[in-house]
Enzyme design. Structure first.
Site, short mmCIF file in Angstrom:
data_model
loop_
_atom_site.label_atom_id
_atom_site.label_comp_id
_atom_site.label_asym_id
_atom_site.label_seq_id
_atom_site.Cartn_x
_atom_site.Cartn_y
_atom_site.Cartn_z
N PRO A 183 0.80 -1.23 0.00
CA PRO A 183 0.00 0.00 0.00
C PRO A 183 0.84 1.28 0.00
O PRO A 183 1.93 1.34 0.56
CB PRO A 183 -0.80 -0.12 1.30
N ASN A 184 0.28 2.31 -0.64
CA ASN A 184 0.90 3.62 -0.68
C ASN A 184 -0.19 4.68 -0.78
O ASN A 184 -1.32 4.38 -1.20
CB ASN A 184 1.87 3.72 -1.87
N HIS A 403 9.58 23.77 4.52
CA HIS A 403 8.87 22.58 4.08
C HIS A 403 7.60 22.99 3.35
O HIS A 403 6.79 23.76 3.88
CB HIS A 403 8.51 21.67 5.25
N GLU A 405 4.63 20.96 1.76
CA GLU A 405 3.83 19.81 1.35
C GLU A 405 2.71 20.34 0.46
O GLU A 405 1.86 21.10 0.91
CB GLU A 405 3.26 19.07 2.56
N GLU A 474 8.45 12.48 -3.27
CA GLU A 474 7.36 11.93 -4.10
C GLU A 474 7.41 12.42 -5.54
O GLU A 474 6.47 12.23 -6.30
CB GLU A 474 5.97 12.23 -3.51
N GLU A 492 13.57 12.23 -2.94
CA GLU A 492 13.21 10.98 -2.25
C GLU A 492 13.03 9.93 -3.34
O GLU A 492 13.95 9.23 -3.69
CB GLU A 492 11.94 11.17 -1.43
N GLU A 498 11.48 6.67 6.40
CA GLU A 498 10.16 6.83 7.03
C GLU A 498 9.40 5.50 7.08
O GLU A 498 8.62 5.26 8.01
CB GLU A 498 9.35 7.87 6.28
#
Length: 704
Positions: A183-184, A403, A405, A474, A492, A498
């Site tokens: 899963p992701n 950061h 996101e 991502e 990444e 993580e």
């Protein structure tokens, strides 16, 4: 030297690498362009087809004739802004073939560059009347394998590379795919035999082969789909929301397709083909681009000890939710007092920056909600004082790392990007960790499609306008683009540390990543975990980091990056300051790199020379087996002495049962010294080799 053959009577051409070891054959066979590659008479790629399927147009697959052949050679060296070595030699022989499709009159060129360690080739479409705007619905580039090789693979997926690696025969991929797809937050597997690049393989004859791509610009990311009856890989591009792969306008080129091969596994790790196939740096001034060693308010949220969100509200809206009237939760990590503690720790131990996640409003309900307007990347929570922290960090000679996101709401990020980057400049941030968690908005687009590839480059170029460095998570896997845009100091794009807090990764994971993901560029792997028992931070999380502390130190050498994080909590490092010393000492920029031992899936031992000094650092990452590493220090400068500090596993160390069992030993070594070092399951070792400047430094040390 360029040799052009204007008249081509034969429909074939050949090319050898500068040292003569590789042999490329190209032919137009019954109108179909094909190529094959050998290494010292051993097949690397058997005869394989080239071409494209187009939308609403005649395909570019057959009906060709060879009309022109150009041959040339190139041999120059260049210095990267940052990297594993001080200087990179770019040495190749080139074959450029011009093909004309007789029925349509359309022209397609294929340019091959043959290096001493492998091949790069791409398609080129010159300006022409018969082919200007066109849509690629499928790229049919083949890589025909000569046998049922052992492969180190992850599932083909349009949205994520965050999978554990599976080691199997090519013929076994289909049967193992279901269990390989775990899963992701966003994932789109596309085939029972589809895998991602960089793909590492080993033949039964001991030949190592790596397939990847270089210079992914304005194109769609390539995967590989295997015909497991014939052992033929075919390129599979990531589609867009309506199913098209790539939109082209001539004159244009595709990314390079790369084949690296050697009888020595270490040669794969040392290859610079991916970088050499990218264009030189586009920035005249690179003084603002600097390698970074950082700590951060991150691991405590990943483990569940703390929270990104300021409140427990089930729903918030930017511009409507009044946070000043809301009761905060009791574990929001990005608060002024707590961030100051991280700044103090960074200053005390010589770290450059402190990453802070969860500082800005909107974290309460973004995950999995497919919200367009989520963050503004400007407005802090009430407990995060931007100005106070900016000035406090300045007083400690530390920078904060921004950061962003995006929640994969890409349109929202682009609408705020200029203001967000200017906000960073105004508040003394010079690097940003960006994230793209979740399904892409606009809906239907994928993380690895042409639309998103264009966005990642747009963000990179826009950041350069503000002299900002980017560490994108991502995002699409790197393909050497950092040579051209060196403010891309990290990605990444793989299963990082993580996941150790989400159930763990296989112990052999870090023995494979340098052969796969790192072929395209550095990874922000976030090593340095000294507390493997995650429940010590969060009693509700029983995950275990599958590593020993000694191997965590080794990763700073084996997982190359100009951006390295000490990912654990300051209070944990304070309990192991002797081991933490290696993280403080190890640099993030290098003059030279050697591979001392390597076998994908089993072990890797690197030695790297610190930029501008005579100091060397060694790192060894080990799989789940007990192994003995045997290395020579013959890479050291003859006649000089070094203090070797060895951070190794104790005899009873084990990644599951005794991960904290490490020992530190010091010796006096020279280029004639040798070492035998036991490596525990999931373990390894790290060594600092500091050049002796004064005899007093050697007092009491035994020779190794």
């Amino acid at each position: 030297m360029v040799i052009s053959f204007m008249a081509v009577w034969a429909q074939a051409a050949e090319l050898k690498s500068p040292d003569g070891s590789f042999h490329l054959s190209f032919e137009v066979k019954d109108g179909v362009p094909v190529y094959k590659l050998d290494l010292n008479d051993q097949p690397v790629v058997l005869e394989s087809r080239l071409g494209f399927e187009l939308k609403d147009a005649e395909n570019l697959l057959d009906g060709f004739k060879l009309t022109k052949v150009d041959e040339s050679s190139y041999d120059q060296s260049w210095e990267p802004v940052w990297g594993e070595v001080k200087e990179i030699r770019n040495h190749y022989n080139e074959l450029a073939v011009t093909l004309e499709q007789e029925k349509t009159g359309r022209i397609m060129m294929v340019r091959f560059r043959l290096f001493n360690d492998g091949l790069g080739f791409r398609y080129e479409f010159p300006q022409q009347d018969n082919l200007t705007y066109f849509v690629i619905t499928d790229e049919k580039t083949q890589f025909a394998m000569a046998g049922d090789h052992t492969a180190y693979w992850i599932p083909g997926d349009y949205d994520t590379q965050e999978y554990d690696y599976t080691t199997s025969k090519l013929s076994e991929i289909r049967g193992l795919m279901d269990q390989a797809v775990t899963p992701n937050a966003s994932q789109t597997p596309f085939s029972d035999t589809g895998v991602q690049t960089a793909l590492m393989m080993k033949t039964d004859e001991g030949l190592y082969i790596n397939l990847h791509e270089a210079a992914l610009i304005e194109y769609s990311c390539m995967h590989l789909d295997l015909d497991d009856k014939n052992m033929v890989f075919e390129s599979h591009l990531t589609p867009d929301a309506v199913g098209n792969m790539v939109y082209m306008q001539a004159p244009r080129t595709t990314p390079w397709r790369t084949v690296i091969a050697s009888k020595n596994a270490g040669d794969i790790l040392l290859s610079h083909i991916t970088l050499n196939l990218n264009e030189p740096c586009v920035y005249e001034d690179v003084s603002w681009i600097k390698p970074v060693k950082y700590i951060g308010v991150w691991w405590e949220m990943i483990t569940g000890k703390s929270s990104w969100a300021y409140t427990n509200l089930p729903s918030v809206k930017l511009g409507e939710t009044d946070y000043s009237t809301v009761e905060p939760n009791d574990n929001h990590a990005a608060n002024t007092a707590h961030v100051k503690e991280y700044i103090d720790f960074a200053a005390r131990h010589g770290f450059d920056q402190v990453l802070v996640e969860g500082w800005n409003i909107g974290w309460e309900d973004w995950f999995g909600k497919s919200k367009d307007y989520v963050f503004d990347f400007l407005t802090p929570y009430p407990d995060f004082d931007v100005v106070e922290l900016r000035e406090y960090a300045k007083s400690k000679d530390v920078k904060l790392m921004m950061h962003h996101e995006t929640s994969s709401s890409v349109r929202n990020y682009e609408r705020h990007m200029d203001e967000a980057y200017q906000f960073m400049v105004d508040n003394n941030y010079n690097s940003v960790k960006s994230g793209y968690v979740g399904d892409i908005i606009p809906r239907g687009e994928y993380h690895y499609g042409q639309w998103m590839v264009n966005h990642y480059l747009y963000a990179l170029k826009k950041a350069a306008d503000y002299k900002i460095m980017i560490n994108a998570h991502e995002a699409v896997r790197p393909t050497g683009v950092a040579r051209t845009y060196p403010n891309l100091i990290g990605n990444e794009s793989a299963r990082g540390t993580e996941y150790e807090a989400f159930g763990g990764s296989n112990p052999d994971h870090t023995t494979i990543l340098p052969f796969t993901r790192l072929i395209g560029g550095p990874m922000d792997y976030t090593p340095g975990i000294f507390e493997p028992d995650v429940s010590k931070y969060n009693p509700n999380n029983n995950s275990h980091v599958n590593t020993t502390i000694a191997r965590q130190l080794a990763l700073y050498v084996t997982m190359y990056s100009p951006l390295q994080m000490a990912a654990d909590l300051p209070e944990t490092y304070n309990k192991h300051l002797e081991a933490f010393q290696f993280i403080k000492d190890v640099p993030v920029d290098w003059d030279d790199t050697k591979v001392l031992e390597a076998e994908p899936g089993d072990f890797i031992t690197y030695a790297r020379k610190e930029k501008g000094t005579g100091n060397w650092f060694v790192g060894r990452t080990n799989d789940e087996e007990v192994r003995v590493s045997e290395i020579s220090f013959d890479f050291l400068e003859p006649g000089k002495k070094y203090v070797a500090t060895i951070y190794g596993d104790q005899k009873n160390a084990h990644y599951k049962t005794n991960p904290k069992a490490y020992e530190i030993r010091k010796y006096l070594v020279t280029s004639k010294s040798d070492l035998k070092q036991r490596c525990a399951p999931g373990g390894g070792y790290a060594i600092s080799l500091l050049e002796v400047k004064d005899k007093s430094e050697t007092k009491g040390l035994k020779k190794l």
